[in-house]
Write a protein that holds these residues in place. Structure first.
Motif, PDB file in Angstrom:
ATOM      1  N   GLU A 156       0.834  -1.202   0.000  1.00 45.75           N
ATOM      2  CA  GLU A 156       0.000   0.000   0.000  1.00 45.75           C
ATOM      3  C   GLU A 156       0.869   1.252   0.000  1.00 45.75           C
ATOM      4  OE1 GLU A 156      -3.595   1.714   2.805  1.00 45.75           O
ATOM      5  OE2 GLU A 156      -1.786   0.914   3.763  1.00 45.75           O
ATOM      6  N   ARG A 157       1.894   1.273   0.869  1.00 45.49           N
ATOM      7  CA  ARG A 157       2.766   2.443   0.952  1.00 45.49           C
ATOM      8  C   ARG A 157       3.545   2.654  -0.351  1.00 45.49           C
ATOM      9  NH1 ARG A 157       5.702   5.368   4.991  1.00 45.49           N
ATOM     10  NH2 ARG A 157       6.805   7.012   3.833  1.00 45.49           N
ATOM     11  N   ALA A 158       4.106   1.584  -0.894  1.00 46.40           N
ATOM     12  CA  ALA A 158       4.866   1.711  -2.139  1.00 46.40           C
ATOM     13  C   ALA A 158       3.956   2.136  -3.291  1.00 46.40           C
ATOM     14  CB  ALA A 158       5.554   0.385  -2.459  1.00 46.40           C
ATOM     15  N   HIS A 159       2.742   1.620  -3.326  1.00 47.26           N
ATOM     16  CA  HIS A 159       1.818   1.990  -4.399  1.00 47.26           C
ATOM     17  C   HIS A 159       1.403   3.454  -4.294  1.00 47.26           C
ATOM     18  CE1 HIS A 159      -2.236   2.280  -6.308  1.00 47.26           C
ATOM     19  NE2 HIS A 159      -1.616   1.602  -7.254  1.00 47.26           N
ATOM     20  N   ARG A 160       1.184   3.927  -3.083  1.00 43.48           N
ATOM     21  CA  ARG A 160       0.818   5.325  -2.894  1.00 43.48           C
ATOM     22  C   ARG A 160       1.895   6.256  -3.459  1.00 43.48           C
ATOM     23  NH1 ARG A 160      -0.454   5.007   2.148  1.00 43.48           N
ATOM     24  NH2 ARG A 160       1.471   5.789   3.106  1.00 43.48           N
ATOM     25  N   GLU A 161       3.144   5.838  -3.370  1.00 44.71           N
ATOM     26  CA  GLU A 161       4.242   6.691  -3.805  1.00 44.71           C
ATOM     27  C   GLU A 161       4.685   6.428  -5.245  1.00 44.71           C
ATOM     28  OE1 GLU A 161       7.300   6.240  -0.875  1.00 44.71           O
ATOM     29  OE2 GLU A 161       6.036   7.009   0.753  1.00 44.71           O
ATOM     30  N   HIS A 162       4.445   5.221  -5.764  1.00 39.42           N
ATOM     31  CA  HIS A 162       5.002   4.878  -7.072  1.00 39.42           C
ATOM     32  C   HIS A 162       4.022   4.166  -7.997  1.00 39.42           C
ATOM     33  CE1 HIS A 162       8.897   6.029  -5.498  1.00 39.42           C
ATOM     34  NE2 HIS A 162       8.728   5.209  -4.471  1.00 39.42           N
ATOM     35  N   GLY A 163       2.775   3.998  -7.594  1.00 41.84           N
ATOM     36  CA  GLY A 163       1.823   3.308  -8.446  1.00 41.84           C
ATOM     37  C   GLY A 163       1.269   4.197  -9.554  1.00 41.84           C
ATOM     38  N   LYS A 164       0.875   3.577 -10.647  1.00 40.01           N
ATOM     39  CA  LYS A 164       0.230   4.287 -11.754  1.00 40.01           C
ATOM     40  C   LYS A 164      -1.202   3.802 -11.981  1.00 40.01           C
ATOM     41  CE  LYS A 164       4.317   5.535 -14.487  1.00 40.01           C
ATOM     42  NZ  LYS A 164       4.959   5.412 -15.829  1.00 40.01           N
ATOM     43  N   LEU A 165      -1.405   2.511 -11.978  1.00 39.45           N
ATOM     44  CA  LEU A 165      -2.746   1.962 -12.136  1.00 39.45           C
ATOM     45  C   LEU A 165      -3.485   2.007 -10.803  1.00 39.45           C
ATOM     46  CD1 LEU A 165      -2.078  -1.223 -14.310  1.00 39.45           C
ATOM     47  CD2 LEU A 165      -2.845   1.028 -15.072  1.00 39.45           C
ATOM     48  N   PRO A 166      -4.829   2.082 -10.836  1.00 42.71           N
ATOM     49  CA  PRO A 166      -5.584   2.010  -9.590  1.00 42.71           C
ATOM     50  C   PRO A 166      -5.301   0.715  -8.834  1.00 42.71           C
ATOM     51  CG  PRO A 166      -6.988   2.739 -11.390  1.00 42.71           C
ATOM     52  CD  PRO A 166      -5.703   2.309 -12.013  1.00 42.71           C
ATOM     53  N   TRP A 167      -5.229   0.829  -7.521  1.00 44.43           N
ATOM     54  CA  TRP A 167      -4.945  -0.302  -6.627  1.00 44.43           C
ATOM     55  C   TRP A 167      -5.801  -1.511  -6.976  1.00 44.43           C
ATOM     56  CZ3 TRP A 167      -1.863  -1.896  -2.602  1.00 44.43           C
ATOM     57  CH2 TRP A 167      -2.379  -2.801  -1.675  1.00 44.43           C
ATOM     58  N   ALA A 168      -7.081  -1.323  -7.154  1.00 40.90           N
ATOM     59  CA  ALA A 168      -7.992  -2.454  -7.319  1.00 40.90           C
ATOM     60  C   ALA A 168      -7.701  -3.257  -8.575  1.00 40.90           C
ATOM     61  CB  ALA A 168      -9.439  -1.960  -7.335  1.00 40.90           C
ATOM     62  N   GLN A 169      -7.269  -2.597  -9.643  1.00 39.58           N
ATOM     63  CA  GLN A 169      -6.997  -3.329 -10.872  1.00 39.58           C
ATOM     64  C   GLN A 169      -5.915  -4.384 -10.691  1.00 39.58           C
ATOM     65  OE1 GLN A 169      -6.362  -1.312 -14.531  1.00 39.58           O
ATOM     66  NE2 GLN A 169      -7.889   0.264 -14.163  1.00 39.58           N
ATOM     67  N   LEU A 170      -5.007  -4.151  -9.789  1.00 43.56           N
ATOM     68  CA  LEU A 170      -3.838  -5.009  -9.652  1.00 43.56           C
ATOM     69  C   LEU A 170      -4.174  -6.353  -9.021  1.00 43.56           C
ATOM     70  CD1 LEU A 170      -1.495  -2.164  -8.395  1.00 43.56           C
ATOM     71  CD2 LEU A 170      -1.933  -2.897 -10.758  1.00 43.56           C
ATOM     72  N   PHE A 171      -5.365  -6.482  -8.478  1.00 46.42           N
ATOM     73  CA  PHE A 171      -5.819  -7.728  -7.872  1.00 46.42           C
ATOM     74  C   PHE A 171      -6.586  -8.606  -8.856  1.00 46.42           C
ATOM     75  CE2 PHE A 171      -4.723  -5.057  -4.443  1.00 46.42           C
ATOM     76  CZ  PHE A 171      -4.475  -5.845  -3.334  1.00 46.42           C
TER      77      PHE A 171
END
Length: 609
Positions: free
Chosen positions: A167-182
């Motif tokens: 969650e922390r890494a995605h908040r700082e470096h994610g591009k796609l929405p969190w939910a898509q990655l699941f």
């Protein structure tokens, strides 16, 4: 050996998962790239043992992971415009499903990230519950428990950290929405995947997992272990992942899932633990300064304590270099020669002696001399190198780094370390992830949680607390740095590593491995072979493994000539040949892009564009 999923059952998503997860995410769907996950048409896998891997060349992106389904999920995320961190999340969720013996959302991880400018170390290591004390693994007579007696049940379960880290890494470096990655993991969990040969082999040989009623019903239907090629669905995990996709990690660390984890840990009939809902709710990852050190023409960036990995690797390589480096040639008939093995293992003995003496959670233990880099101070390493002679020292003593107080701690006695998985990723921007992820022993604490869903399946809980020293002090009462304490993170050997050119600063490699304390040697071997011996990533990974834990010299069984073994014995080495099942993954820069290697001892592959 190849296995083909039932493609009629595994249909691609015709919509991005994020657009179906609630009003809060709908606004992102118009502009975000869509991940339309398509399960791969084939799943090439290798059973336990050796299976030659060719290495894989790519141009712009690369994903290396321990299972082909996980690797493919990461590649598809990158193709949808995702970042290296986005791909790592998708890979980890699929590994939770298809490689449950090694890692998952019930465990922890270390993630190294390079964003094109700086390296950051994301610490998702599990923590000890607030109610534990130093006597957690002592029997009533004050003696340490047997390892497996401590592992199986709730006593050994640490507070999981993987989802909070991601969650922390995605908040700082994610591009796609969190939910898509699941989406990949949810689809595979719901529709089913083919059990891999390695998972089937480990289930067949496992003696403790079937003692848990939930795990027995899921992995041993009718009393028999699942077979390779069987289709396995995991409705409970799908439901948990769908909730985490929709609501974020709070859905795991609070509410029904958290209550179910606590009930599983504290309700074990013979070996309960002390985790509470408050332990879960208050867990937070740490973002630490990476340890970056120069070695030859390279700058190696690795994880600081509570990992001992990077420090032990840099000590070993630094002492080896100070002692005269590798002989020429380092390889004899394509294998590490006697002189190479002697100098390397003697250097490693000195590093492991310091590891046992000094390294633990930096929130609880002061670094020797006030800085961890004292352990890799050049003058100190030269001093240590002077202890290496023509005969093996057999067992090394810890040294005294610059500024350290004499023997502030007692050395930790040797005890088993296991488990783990590794993934390396480079995205289209050249940003990189090296992530080592674990539930510790094979199948962790052998406790399967359904997350409160009441459905079959779920995720396995870690036994990470057994990475603490079982004995809190030595016979004279001097405390051991890595003893159990509330809220503390156990010492780890995980060694996710990023390599850079010292002159240009360009990223050269992402690498790491599972393997308990031997992770240090597997990773060091790969660095030596690629950066000093001129091999490519696949050749380096495929070399026989070797090392020491500051005792016998360990050689991978049936991989070295008898003459090498006898020559080492003649120099005072106690040689033991044993399976050394690394799971190395590495991606290295080439003039045309990237080249990835995967360990022939496991099922991983490398994919990219």
């Amino acid at each position: 050996m190849s296995h083909r999923p039932d493609v009629n059952r595994l249909r691609p998503l015709a919509w991005p998962l994020a657009c179906l997860t609630g009003a809060l995410l709908l606004a992102s769907c118009a502009s975000a790239p869509e991940l339309r996950y398509q399960p791969p048409p084939e799943q090439p896998e290798a059973a336990s043992g050796l299976s030659d891997k060719p290495g894989w060349a790519t141009r712009t992106t690369a994903v290396a992971a321990a299972n082909p389904l996980a690797t493919d999920a990461g590649r598809q995320v990158l193709r949808a415009g995702g970042s290296a961190v986005d791909a790592a999340i998708a890979v980890q969720m699929v590994l939770t499903l298809v490689e449950p013996q090694s890692s998952g959302i019930g465990g922890g991880a270390f993630l190294m990230h390079f964003d094109g400018r700086q390296v950051r170390a994301y610490d998702g290591r599990e923590t000890a519950p607030a109610a534990v004390d130093e006597k957690l693994f002592l029997k009533p007579d004050g003696q340490p428990m047997a390892f497996i007696d401590a592992v199986v049940g709730g006593r050994s379960v640490g507070v999981p950290g993987t989802l909070r880290l991601l969650e922390r890494a995605h908040r700082e470096h994610g591009k796609l929405p969190w939910a898509q990655l699941f989406a990949p993991a949810i689809l595979l969990a719901e529709q089913g995947f083919k059990v891999s040969p390695r998972l089937a082999t480990l289930l067949a040989g496992e003696q403790h997992l079937r003692k848990d009623p939930a795990a027995a019903a899921f992995y041993y239907p009718g009393g028999e272990p699942l077979k390779a090629g069987q289709t396995l669905r995991n409705p409970a995990l799908a439901a948990v992942l769908r909730r985490v996709a929709q609501e974020g990690p709070d859905a795991f660390y609070q509410g029904a899932v958290a209550r179910s984890i606590v009930a599983k840990v504290t309700g074990h009939p013979g070996n309960p633990g002390k985790m509470t809902e408050a332990d879960l709710a208050t867990y937070r990852p740490r973002v630490r300064d990476a340890l970056c050190s120069d070695w030859q023409a390279w700058r190696l960036c690795g994880f600081p304590p509570p990992s001992s990995g990077h420090l032990a690797i840099l000590q070993t390589l630094g002492i080896l270099e100070a002692a005269g480096g590798s002989p020429s040639p380092a390889l004899v008939d394509g294998l590490p020669g006697v002189e190479t093995l002697h100098r390397y293992t003697e250097s490693a003995r000195l590093a492991f002696a310091d590891r046992a003496q000094y390294v633990a959670d930096p929130d609880f233990v002061e670094a020797p001399g006030g800085r961890w880099t004292s352990l890799i101070d050049a003058a100190y390493l030269r001093e240590r190198a002077g202890l290496i002679g023509e005969q093996s020292m057999k067992t090394a003593k810890p040294g005294l780094p610059p500024g350290a107080r004499p023997l502030a701690w007692a050395p930790q006695p040797d005890q088993p370390e296991y488990g783990t998985s590794h993934l390396s990723i480079v995205d289209a921007q050249g940003h990189a992830v090296a992530m080592t992820t674990t539930i510790e022993d094979q199948f962790g604490a052998r406790q399967l949680s359904d997350g409160g869903t009441g459905l079959p399946g779920g995720f396995l809980l870690n036994n990470e607390l057994t990475d603490f020293s079982f004995a809190p002090a030595d016979a004279q009462g001097k405390p051991i740095a890595n003893r159990v304490q509330p809220g503390k993170r156990p010492r780890s050997s995980m060694s996710p590593t990023l390599v850079f050119d010292r002159t240009s600063g360009a990223l050269q490699m992402s690498a790491g491995s599972p393997g308990g304390a031997l992770i240090i040697h597997y990773t060091a071997k790969t660095l030596l072979a690629t950066q000093a011996w001129g091999l490519n990533a696949q050749q380096a990974i495929s070399l026989p493994n070797f090392g020491t834990l500051n005792g016998p010299t360990l050689l991978e069984a049936s991989r070295f000539p008898a003459a090498t073994v006898e020559a080492l014995k003649a120099r005072g080495h106690e040689v033991r040949e044993l399976p050394m099942t690394s799971g190395l993954q590495a991606i290295q820069r080439t003039p045309d892009g990237w080249f990835g290697g995967a360990d022939p001892r496991r099922e991983g592959i490398v994919l990219g564009d």
